[in-house]
Design a protein around this motif. Structure first.
Motif, short mmCIF file in Angstrom:
data_model
loop_
_atom_site.label_atom_id
_atom_site.label_comp_id
_atom_site.label_asym_id
_atom_site.label_seq_id
_atom_site.Cartn_x
_atom_site.Cartn_y
_atom_site.Cartn_z
N ASN A 160 5.87 -6.27 -4.91
CA ASN A 160 6.56 -5.14 -4.27
C ASN A 160 7.85 -4.77 -5.00
N LYS A 161 8.54 -5.79 -5.49
CA LYS A 161 9.76 -5.53 -6.27
C LYS A 161 9.41 -4.72 -7.52
N LEU A 162 8.31 -5.12 -8.16
CA LEU A 162 7.86 -4.41 -9.36
C LEU A 162 7.51 -2.96 -9.02
N LEU A 163 6.75 -2.77 -7.94
CA LEU A 163 6.34 -1.41 -7.56
C LEU A 163 7.58 -0.55 -7.27
N ARG A 164 8.55 -1.12 -6.58
CA ARG A 164 9.80 -0.37 -6.29
C ARG A 164 10.48 0.05 -7.59
N ASN A 165 10.54 -0.89 -8.54
CA ASN A 165 11.15 -0.58 -9.86
C ASN A 165 10.41 0.55 -10.56
N LEU A 166 9.07 0.46 -10.54
CA LEU A 166 8.27 1.47 -11.24
C LEU A 166 8.48 2.85 -10.59
N ILE A 167 8.56 2.87 -9.28
CA ILE A 167 8.78 4.15 -8.58
C ILE A 167 10.15 4.70 -8.96
N LYS A 168 11.14 3.82 -8.94
CA LYS A 168 12.52 4.25 -9.24
C LYS A 168 12.60 4.86 -10.65
N ILE A 169 12.04 4.18 -11.64
CA ILE A 169 12.17 4.69 -13.02
C ILE A 169 11.34 5.95 -13.22
N ASN A 170 10.22 6.05 -12.54
CA ASN A 170 9.37 7.23 -12.73
C ASN A 170 9.91 8.44 -11.98
N GLN A 171 10.61 8.20 -10.87
CA GLN A 171 11.23 9.33 -10.17
C GLN A 171 12.43 9.85 -10.94
N LYS A 172 13.12 8.92 -11.63
CA LYS A 172 14.29 9.31 -12.43
C LYS A 172 13.86 9.94 -13.75
N SER A 173 12.58 9.74 -14.10
CA SER A 173 12.12 10.11 -15.43
C SER A 173 12.29 11.59 -15.73
N THR A 174 12.63 11.85 -16.97
CA THR A 174 12.81 13.23 -17.42
C THR A 174 11.62 13.65 -18.25
N LEU A 175 10.49 13.00 -17.98
CA LEU A 175 9.28 13.23 -18.76
C LEU A 175 8.89 14.70 -18.79
N HIS A 176 9.10 15.39 -17.67
CA HIS A 176 8.67 16.79 -17.61
C HIS A 176 9.81 17.76 -17.91
N ALA A 177 10.84 17.22 -18.54
CA ALA A 177 11.99 18.09 -18.84
C ALA A 177 11.76 18.94 -20.08
N GLY A 178 10.58 18.89 -20.63
CA GLY A 178 10.22 19.78 -21.74
C GLY A 178 10.47 19.19 -23.11
N GLU A 220 0.83 -1.21 0.00
CA GLU A 220 0.00 0.00 0.00
C GLU A 220 0.87 1.26 0.00
N LYS A 221 1.93 1.22 0.79
CA LYS A 221 2.84 2.38 0.85
C LYS A 221 3.47 2.62 -0.53
N LEU A 222 3.89 1.53 -1.16
CA LEU A 222 4.51 1.65 -2.49
C LEU A 222 3.52 2.16 -3.53
N LEU A 223 2.28 1.72 -3.42
CA LEU A 223 1.25 2.20 -4.37
C LEU A 223 1.03 3.71 -4.22
N HIS A 224 0.99 4.15 -2.97
CA HIS A 224 0.83 5.60 -2.72
C HIS A 224 2.00 6.37 -3.33
N GLU A 225 3.19 5.81 -3.14
CA GLU A 225 4.40 6.46 -3.66
C GLU A 225 4.36 6.52 -5.19
N LEU A 226 3.95 5.42 -5.81
CA LEU A 226 3.87 5.39 -7.28
C LEU A 226 2.81 6.38 -7.77
N ALA A 227 1.69 6.44 -7.05
CA ALA A 227 0.60 7.36 -7.45
C ALA A 227 1.05 8.82 -7.38
N SER A 228 2.08 9.09 -6.55
CA SER A 228 2.54 10.48 -6.43
C SER A 228 3.43 10.89 -7.61
N CYS A 229 3.93 9.89 -8.38
CA CYS A 229 4.80 10.27 -9.50
C CYS A 229 4.32 9.75 -10.85
N ALA A 230 3.20 9.01 -10.86
CA ALA A 230 2.68 8.50 -12.13
C ALA A 230 1.18 8.26 -12.01
#
Lengths: 260, 126
Positions: A241-259, A48-58
């Protein structure tokens, strides 16, 4: 089918973070392990914690066969993240269709209850009323094969005839004209203006997503099955949980909003 | 007619020069940029499908694909559903190249040589 945590699986998942992607999850058997009775499910604190974290960045959605009311008692993510009844609830669907589904389900419930007492099987079968669809469970039955046959004999007498989606020890009865998870996912992508989607599920109802002829959707099944149409698989539910951690990691690193 | 052909040749040469400059300074040619931008929104797609989306013949696309794979901007793997087929996805290096290109192309297009021929191109100028 390829293992998601292979080099190729990880590359494809990472590439999703470069565009506007919807991360959608099935609930039972995916975010939570399958339990004997649907009301007994508990999502782990970590998931649940990981889902909340993922929802904050994707963009995150949970698409389930359960009703939204039921889902929201098991998860604190908030109703806007939940799509219930195989897509009938949570997308602001047509009110007429929803009312029609409710009326059909109450008709079926009456018809089923009349035949229920005559069932020869043990007491392990029960009806889950999800308001807009029904689920006939037989997980607790001692003779699952017989229970399945008896339930089929009841279902074939139902009027109007339902769309039946077989799950793990459950038969989902959906009124004709109701959506399925694939339709729900596409509608959510369109509503949220997202370009791609990642979907993970474990059941036959999820095959409606896996079989979509749409290259924008990356599909994952929990548990390998050669007949599944999913592209990737996780070996077991505990890998979520491993998958959710991966998704959070890649989305936090993402440069999607870099223009770009 | 001759003067029109001459103009076309000049445009073609300017385009060729722009491609060369873009690849040298920004790491991607215009075609490669378009290839990557399209692939970004179609992760895990087949080369044929990407070629259709770009509007290029698959055999023409394979040269661009080879160059992008060499630059580690694109990953090619076996299709999980059919091992005879391949799928493509953009890598993090590819995404960095896209960002670099998007930030630099405006400046490149505003140089005198290109401005003359590409006054109609609004790429990178918002």
């Amino acid at each position: 089918m390829k293992y998601l945590f292979s080099e190729m699986g990880e590359q494809v998942v990472e590439s999703l973070s470069f565009t506007r992607t919807l991360y959608a999850f099935d609930f039972d058997g995916t975010l939570v392990p399958i339990v004997a009775s649907p009301e007994l499910v508990r999502i782990s604190r970590e998931t649940e914690k990981l889902l909340h974290e993922l929802a904050s960045c994707a963009a995150v959605l949970i698409i389930s066969g359960r009703s939204v009311a039921d889902l929201s008692t098991h998860i604190t993510l908030g109703r806007k993240y939940l799509i219930g009844n195989h897509g009938l609830e949570g997308l602001g669907g047509n009110k007429e269709t929803i009312a029609k589904c409710e009326a059909v389900c109450s008709k079926w419930l009456n018809q089923l209850q009349r035949g229920w007492d005559a069932l020869k099987s043990d007491t392990g079968t029960f009806i889950e009323n999800k308001k807009y669809s029904l689920a006939l469970h037989y997980r607790k039955s001692r003779n699952k094969k017989n229970a399945r046959l008896e339930l089929f004999s009841l279902i074939e007498k139902l009027q109007p005839p339902p769309r039946v989606i077989l799950g793990k020890c459950v038969m989902n009865l959906i009124p004709a004209g109701g959506p399925h998870k694939g339709v729900a996912l596409l509608e959510a992508m369109m509503k949220l203006n997202l370009k791609c989607a990642f979907y993970i599920g474990d059941d036959d109802t999820d095959e409606d997503v896996f079989t979509l002829p749409d290259n924008r959707i990356i599909t994952v099944r929990v548990g390998r099955r050669s007949t599944s149409q999913a592209q990737f698989f996780l070996k077991r539910q505990s890998e979520i949980n491993k998958l959710l951690r991966n998704l959070i990691k890649i989305n936090q690193k993402s440069t999607l909003h870099a223009g770009v | 007619m001759d003067s029109e052909i001459a103009q076309l040749v000049k445009v073609n040469m300017a385009f060729h020069n722009l491609n060369k400059s873009a690849e040298g300074k920004l790491g991607l040619s215009l075609v490669q940029y378009y290839f990557l931008v399209t692939l970004r929104d179609m992760p895990g797609c087949s080369p044929q499908r990407l070629a259709t989306a770009i509007g290029m013949h698959p055999s023409t696309m394979s040269q661009s694909l080879k160059r992008l794979v060499k630059k580690e901007a694109v990953f090619v793997g076996d299709d999980p559903k059919d091992a005879r087929k391949k799928i493509l996805s953009m890598t993090r290096a590819g995404n960095h190249l896209l960002i670099k290109f998007s930030r630099g192309i405006g400046e490149l297009l505003s140089t005198r040589e290109f401005e003359k021929y590409f006054i109609f191109v609004r790429l990178g100028k918002g």
